[in-house]
Design a protein around this motif. Sequence first.
Motif, PDB file in Angstrom:
ATOM      1  N   ALA A 121       3.199  -3.919   2.084  1.00  0.00           N
ATOM      2  CA  ALA A 121       3.022  -2.684   2.857  1.00  0.00           C
ATOM      3  C   ALA A 121       1.544  -2.364   2.946  1.00  0.00           C
ATOM      4  O   ALA A 121       0.741  -2.832   2.134  1.00  0.00           O
ATOM      5  N   HIS A 122       1.205  -1.577   3.935  1.00  0.00           N
ATOM      6  CA  HIS A 122      -0.174  -1.121   4.101  1.00  0.00           C
ATOM      7  C   HIS A 122      -0.286   0.225   3.408  1.00  0.00           C
ATOM      8  O   HIS A 122       0.337   1.197   3.815  1.00  0.00           O
ATOM      9  N   ASN A 123      -1.102   0.279   2.348  1.00  0.00           N
ATOM     10  CA  ASN A 123      -1.131   1.428   1.438  1.00  0.00           C
ATOM     11  C   ASN A 123       0.224   1.517   0.761  1.00  0.00           C
ATOM     12  O   ASN A 123       0.967   2.490   0.895  1.00  0.00           O
ATOM     13  N   ALA A 124       0.546   0.467  -0.009  1.00  0.00           N
ATOM     14  CA  ALA A 124       1.894   0.254  -0.528  1.00  0.00           C
ATOM     15  C   ALA A 124       2.379   1.377  -1.429  1.00  0.00           C
ATOM     16  O   ALA A 124       3.574   1.648  -1.499  1.00  0.00           O
ATOM     17  N   SER A 125       1.470   2.064  -2.118  1.00  0.00           N
ATOM     18  CA  SER A 125       1.913   3.117  -3.032  1.00  0.00           C
ATOM     19  C   SER A 125       2.643   4.222  -2.288  1.00  0.00           C
ATOM     20  O   SER A 125       3.547   4.863  -2.837  1.00  0.00           O
ATOM     21  N   PHE A 126       2.268   4.479  -1.031  1.00  0.00           N
ATOM     22  CA  PHE A 126       2.946   5.499  -0.237  1.00  0.00           C
ATOM     23  C   PHE A 126       4.391   5.084   0.025  1.00  0.00           C
ATOM     24  O   PHE A 126       5.333   5.828  -0.268  1.00  0.00           O
ATOM     25  N   ASP A 127       4.582   3.877   0.568  1.00  0.00           N
ATOM     26  CA  ASP A 127       5.931   3.432   0.924  1.00  0.00           C
ATOM     27  C   ASP A 127       6.806   3.226  -0.298  1.00  0.00           C
ATOM     28  O   ASP A 127       7.966   3.654  -0.328  1.00  0.00           O
ATOM     29  N   THR A 128       6.277   2.564  -1.325  1.00  0.00           N
ATOM     30  CA  THR A 128       7.086   2.330  -2.516  1.00  0.00           C
ATOM     31  C   THR A 128       7.390   3.637  -3.239  1.00  0.00           C
ATOM     32  O   THR A 128       8.443   3.772  -3.864  1.00  0.00           O
ATOM     33  N   GLY A 129       6.484   4.617  -3.146  1.00  0.00           N
ATOM     34  CA  GLY A 129       6.753   5.913  -3.757  1.00  0.00           C
ATOM     35  C   GLY A 129       7.979   6.570  -3.147  1.00  0.00           C
ATOM     36  O   GLY A 129       8.848   7.100  -3.861  1.00  0.00           O
TER      37      GLY A 129
END
Length: 596
Positions: A121-129
Amino acid sequence: MTHPARPASRDRAPGGPGAQGVQGTLDDLGTPLADVTFVVVDLETTGGSPAESAITEIGAVKVRGGVELGDFGTLVDPGGEIPPFITALTGITQQMVYAAPKMEQVLPAFLEFARGCVLVAHNASFDTGFLKAACAAQGYAWPAFTVIDTVDLARRVLTKDEVPNCKLGTLARFFRSATEPIHRALADARATVDVLHGLIERLGSFNVTSLEELKSFAKAPTPEQRRKRYLADGVPSAPGVYLFEDERGEVLYVGKSGDLRARVRSYFTGSETRHRVREMVGLAEKVRTIVCATGLEAEVRELRLIAEHKPRYNRKSKFPERAMWLKLTVEPFPRLSIVRECKDDGAVYLGPLSSRRQAEEAQAALHEAVPLRQCTQRLTLRLIERGAARTCLLGEIGRCGAPCEGREPATAYAVHADSARSIMQGDVRPVVAAAQVRIDRLTVELRYEEAAAQRDRLAAFIRAAARGQRLTALARIAQLVAARPSFDGGWEVAVVRHGRLAAAGTIPPRAHPRPYLDALVATAETVIPGPGPSGSATAEEMECVLRWLDTPGARLAEVDGEWSSPAHGAEGLRQWIDNAYTGTEAADRGGGRPLR
């Protein structure tokens, strides 16, 4: 784009072409990137926080060896209203998700689609959060996905000369993606696939050809970082400020920390992945430290040193003098003007704002609520009587009372000026009401771009007004003495005068506080009041002080003056704006990590 697997029989002996080859095993080589199945995912949400927002759309693309294997895309009923700000950005309306499946139906299908794959993901912490929060809400255990963040990879392999930032749109253009990111989940996921493939090509020059090498790539320190580890020798374990300097003594970078030794040492390990910082470490020849009594003093000293030295590797806080202000001028027919300096001239100021664009948006929002003249001429009664004033189109279309033509007398115009003054000093309700009417109308008419422009204007105005009102309240206090509990059982103390930190110190555990407070006040810096909301300190310094005062356990020991905020001010709306607006900013992933 296909990335061929490396043959298992390739020689990996370190001796070069003439050395004896030793055949490696598949375990030695790891999993070739061409054999890895990636699931590239993107989400659209109603806001920026999983605790307060919900998913409205999931898009994912499964690829292996540069070939697309399948995709997954669906709208999701968030179970609540979609803010107009989000609709204006994404085009996803309440009607579109009305018949969409809920998360309890979508989540199992997505987890099955991504099972056994590497999540990207692009800026994965946002999506995985958001996905982790959905799993927790639905009673699913979060799968042990390997997660790759294209923002982190881009920061490692691309330079600032190639891309100004690591936003998805910027990288998609750089890698000539066939899909343009449009803030819709599946389209953005496809654009991220192209970015991933472009980054994998670049990784070949770093000898990264396997999944295991890809996972460890961002964590490996450079040879220059290893060589410069001696610079951390002798750094104390105490709160304070550190300055990296080159061989000529020029300050390259200024930072702060609650533990100087641990923070400085981290620059020479693999945990420091920022390209610019690694470059800075290569130039540094000395680390100078300034021990501070408290974390607040360290934060304030950092800001002052950055403003003084303007280090080339600090991005933020270097130019506080570039802040913009919205000014209601003092003249017979006041107007709004964008200026760089607050003066003691009796004018009303709103701000500070970080850029001219934000100042223009805040100005436009105020003009929507109050029909002030927008011409720049200095309009006087004598000029009007002589008929020498310049006229403009706004008077003809009803956006201005046309005082330049004598159609609106000074007494009638003064009502508009008083209204603008009242809004800038406290009551922001007229601006909010005017903007909401226009946003709602434009959204119903499907004119999303124009609604987004209104959204930006309102957000800029609310943020500027809230910031200015907070700073004004602090700046007018002649002296404020406050204390906050410290970790050792004692107290941290700060003396603030007209918004400027004049002294900082500590009180030992179980000691009587009065002698320490008196000594700190007696030795505090003398501060002269400054003009306007800026007080006698920069806006950033005053905001540091306000954050410190807002922490749990902070107590006021002395306040010489009145500390209050307007009853109908912007502060009460700032969180509402931020919650709605964060979702739009998070959708444009990877917009640069703060480097201070």
